[in-house]
Design a protein around this motif. Structure first.
Motif, PDB file in Angstrom:
ATOM      1  N   GLY A  86       0.737  -0.639   0.000  1.00  0.00           N
ATOM      2  CA  GLY A  86       0.000   0.000   0.000  1.00  0.00           C
ATOM      3  C   GLY A  86       1.315   1.140   0.000  1.00  0.00           C
ATOM      4  O   GLY A  86       1.718   0.922  -0.678  1.00  0.00           O
ATOM      5  N   ASP A  87       0.462   1.179  -2.605  1.00  0.00           N
ATOM      6  CA  ASP A  87       1.581   1.774  -3.241  1.00  0.00           C
ATOM      7  C   ASP A  87       2.393   2.528  -2.249  1.00  0.00           C
ATOM      8  O   ASP A  87       3.499   2.347  -2.152  1.00  0.00           O
ATOM      9  CB  ASP A  87       1.183   2.684  -4.391  1.00  0.00           C
ATOM     10  N   GLU A  88       2.338   3.417  -1.455  1.00  0.00           N
ATOM     11  CA  GLU A  88       3.265   4.221  -0.714  1.00  0.00           C
ATOM     12  C   GLU A  88       4.047   3.391   0.275  1.00  0.00           C
ATOM     13  O   GLU A  88       5.043   3.827   0.821  1.00  0.00           O
ATOM     14  CB  GLU A  88       2.513   5.334   0.016  1.00  0.00           C
ATOM     15  N   ALA A  89       3.607   2.184   0.552  1.00  0.00           N
ATOM     16  CA  ALA A  89       4.269   1.320   1.509  1.00  0.00           C
ATOM     17  C   ALA A  89       5.433   0.581   0.879  1.00  0.00           C
ATOM     18  O   ALA A  89       5.546   0.460  -0.329  1.00  0.00           O
ATOM     19  CB  ALA A  89       3.271   0.320   2.079  1.00  0.00           C
ATOM     20  N   VAL A  90       6.329   0.073   1.758  1.00  0.00           N
ATOM     21  CA  VAL A  90       7.423  -0.770   1.311  1.00  0.00           C
ATOM     22  C   VAL A  90       6.921  -2.203   1.237  1.00  0.00           C
ATOM     23  O   VAL A  90       6.369  -2.721   2.202  1.00  0.00           O
ATOM     24  CB  VAL A  90       8.618  -0.679   2.281  1.00  0.00           C
ATOM     25  N   SER A  91       7.087  -2.839   0.091  1.00  0.00           N
ATOM     26  CA  SER A  91       6.585  -4.201  -0.085  1.00  0.00           C
ATOM     27  C   SER A  91       7.292  -5.164   0.839  1.00  0.00           C
ATOM     28  O   SER A  91       8.496  -5.072   1.049  1.00  0.00           O
ATOM     29  CB  SER A  91       6.792  -4.655  -1.530  1.00  0.00           C
ATOM     30  N   ARG A 181       1.490  10.303  -1.740  1.00  0.00           N
ATOM     31  CA  ARG A 181       2.131  11.553  -2.135  1.00  0.00           C
ATOM     32  C   ARG A 181       1.245  12.347  -3.091  1.00  0.00           C
ATOM     33  O   ARG A 181       1.307  13.573  -3.133  1.00  0.00           O
ATOM     34  CB  ARG A 181       3.485  11.275  -2.798  1.00  0.00           C
ATOM     35  N   ASN A 182       0.471  11.639  -3.880  1.00  0.00           N
ATOM     36  CA  ASN A 182      -0.447  12.292  -4.819  1.00  0.00           C
ATOM     37  C   ASN A 182      -1.806  11.604  -4.778  1.00  0.00           C
ATOM     38  O   ASN A 182      -1.879  10.386  -4.654  1.00  0.00           O
ATOM     39  CB  ASN A 182       0.097  12.244  -6.249  1.00  0.00           C
ATOM     40  N   THR A 252       7.272   6.925   4.726  1.00  0.00           N
ATOM     41  CA  THR A 252       7.553   6.449   3.371  1.00  0.00           C
ATOM     42  C   THR A 252       6.433   6.874   2.433  1.00  0.00           C
ATOM     43  O   THR A 252       5.265   6.913   2.818  1.00  0.00           O
ATOM     44  CB  THR A 252       7.686   4.914   3.310  1.00  0.00           C
ATOM     45  N   THR A 253       6.816   7.190   1.183  1.00  0.00           N
ATOM     46  CA  THR A 253       5.836   7.537   0.162  1.00  0.00           C
ATOM     47  C   THR A 253       6.440   7.269  -1.202  1.00  0.00           C
ATOM     48  O   THR A 253       7.627   6.959  -1.321  1.00  0.00           O
ATOM     49  CB  THR A 253       5.401   9.013   0.287  1.00  0.00           C
ATOM     50  N   CYS A 254       5.613   7.381  -2.240  1.00  0.00           N
ATOM     51  CA  CYS A 254       6.091   7.109  -3.593  1.00  0.00           C
ATOM     52  C   CYS A 254       6.872   8.283  -4.157  1.00  0.00           C
ATOM     53  O   CYS A 254       6.642   9.440  -3.795  1.00  0.00           O
ATOM     54  CB  CYS A 254       4.915   6.812  -4.522  1.00  0.00           C
ATOM     55  N   LEU A 264      10.369   7.260  -1.348  1.00  0.00           N
ATOM     56  CA  LEU A 264      11.041   8.354  -0.657  1.00  0.00           C
ATOM     57  C   LEU A 264      10.896   8.111   0.834  1.00  0.00           C
ATOM     58  O   LEU A 264       9.815   7.756   1.298  1.00  0.00           O
ATOM     59  CB  LEU A 264      10.400   9.685  -1.053  1.00  0.00           C
ATOM     60  N   VAL A 265      11.981   8.292   1.590  1.00  0.00           N
ATOM     61  CA  VAL A 265      11.977   7.953   3.013  1.00  0.00           C
ATOM     62  C   VAL A 265      12.490   9.128   3.838  1.00  0.00           C
ATOM     63  O   VAL A 265      13.482   9.773   3.478  1.00  0.00           O
ATOM     64  CB  VAL A 265      12.864   6.717   3.283  1.00  0.00           C
ATOM     65  N   VAL A 266      11.797   9.401   4.946  1.00  0.00           N
ATOM     66  CA  VAL A 266      12.254  10.387   5.938  1.00  0.00           C
ATOM     67  C   VAL A 266      12.351   9.702   7.271  1.00  0.00           C
ATOM     68  O   VAL A 266      11.428   8.990   7.687  1.00  0.00           O
ATOM     69  CB  VAL A 266      11.276  11.580   6.031  1.00  0.00           C
ATOM     70  N   TRP A 267      13.485   9.899   7.972  1.00  0.00           N
ATOM     71  CA  TRP A 267      13.684   9.301   9.289  1.00  0.00           C
ATOM     72  C   TRP A 267      13.834  10.369  10.350  1.00  0.00           C
ATOM     73  O   TRP A 267      14.373  11.455  10.106  1.00  0.00           O
ATOM     74  CB  TRP A 267      14.965   8.453   9.317  1.00  0.00           C
ATOM     75  N   GLY A 268      13.375  10.061  11.558  1.00  0.00           N
ATOM     76  CA  GLY A 268      13.572  10.949  12.702  1.00  0.00           C
ATOM     77  C   GLY A 268      13.803  10.138  13.961  1.00  0.00           C
ATOM     78  O   GLY A 268      13.563   8.924  14.006  1.00  0.00           O
ATOM     79  N   THR A 269      14.273  10.829  14.994  1.00  0.00           N
ATOM     80  CA  THR A 269      14.503  10.175  16.298  1.00  0.00           C
ATOM     81  C   THR A 269      13.694  10.892  17.369  1.00  0.00           C
ATOM     82  O   THR A 269      13.408  12.094  17.256  1.00  0.00           O
ATOM     83  CB  THR A 269      15.996  10.233  16.678  1.00  0.00           C
TER      84      THR A 269
END
Length: 272
Positions: A86-91, A181-182, A252-254, A264-269
């Motif tokens: 879930g397209d924006e998800a990592v398979s 993302r869209n 995560t997103t497409c 596309l991935v963004v990480w935070g702590t």
């Protein structure tokens, strides 16, 4: 006796054929225009109308959650010295492994694994449906968080989907989320604009967890499950990610826009 004069009109059959061809071309042109209008309407429905509907419904869900929680405001507790172990998800990312992902190193991650939390971290899976709100102040985003990354029941409603098997908000490990993302509310459309130091705020009933963006991965494959591992690190680009246990958040997103080819991935702590 007069001779009968017979007049032969030449070209009549040719004109008739030309007229028939013109009618065929005209009909074909009308069909092409009609098909174009139908395609345009479908694009408008997919890109604009579904987006508008999902965005409106997601905002209504945020207000509903806030109203539900208003009788139990968050109580701030002293900072914890150690987060709960879930397209924006990592398979294939529903069940990330508990160990360090392939390609991880011993280098310290950016930021600290110690965090300030309003209340203890959740230790049990949340209820079905929406149970939290992700706020991204830099982008002006407030999106409901729901369990799972199914397109129809979660992502297409404009929600951020919590990857099953990843950590709960505020807990040690990786709290990983997917979002469109869209179209369909596009809550993660501009997460590529996030910079190191930007805050990602997760609210659940009576609790608030603040994460700080540390790293971004502009492009990876949909099967890069390392990005949502307990210690997030790309298995496609091992230089991207972290190397020590902590309390992380992953978005995560497409990418690119209007495509589902990459992630596309963004990480935070967790903020400390």
């Amino acid at each position: 006796m007069r001779d009968h004069v017979r007049v032969v009109v030449q070209g009549q059959g040719r004109r008739s054929r030309r007229s028939g061809l013109a009618q065929v071309l005209w009909a074909a042109g009308e069909l092409a225009v009609t098909a174009g209008v139908v395609v345009l309407l479908l694009v408008v429905h997919q890109v604009w109308w579904t987006n508008r509907q999902a965005l409106h419904a997601a905002h209504a869900q945020v207000r509903e959650l806030e109203s539900e929680w208003s009788s139990a405001p968050a109580s701030v507790e002293p900072p914890s010295a150690d987060p709960s172990a879930g397209d924006e998800a990592v398979s294939g990312g529903d069940r990330p492994s508990e160990g360090s992902p392939e390609g991880s190193s011993e280098e310290s991650p950016e930021g600290s694994s110690r965090g300030t939390r309003s209340g203890p971290a959740a230790k049990t899976p949340p209820r079905e449906g929406t149970y939290g709100i992700l706020r991204i102040p830099r982008l002006g985003v407030a999106v409901p968080v729901a369990q799972g990354v199914d397109k129809r029941s979660v992502l297409d409603k404009g929600y951020a989907g919590h990857y099953p098997g990843t950590a709960q908000p505020g807990a040690g490990g990786n709290f990983a989320l997917a979002g469109h993302r869209n179209t369909h509310g596009e809550p993660f459309r501009y997460i590529n604009r996030l910079k190191a130091g930007d805050e990602l705020i997760v609210d659940v009933k009576g609790k608030r967890y603040v994460y700080v963006v540390g790293q971004t991965l502009g492009e990876t494959t949909e099967r890069d499950t390392g990005v949502i591992a307990p210690v997030p690190r790309s298995v496609v680009k091992p230089e991207a990610g972290y190397g020590e246990p902590g309390a992380y958040i992953t978005l995560t997103t497409c990418t690119p826009e209007y495509s589902s080819k990459y992630r596309l991935v963004v990480w935070g702590t967790l903020k400390g």
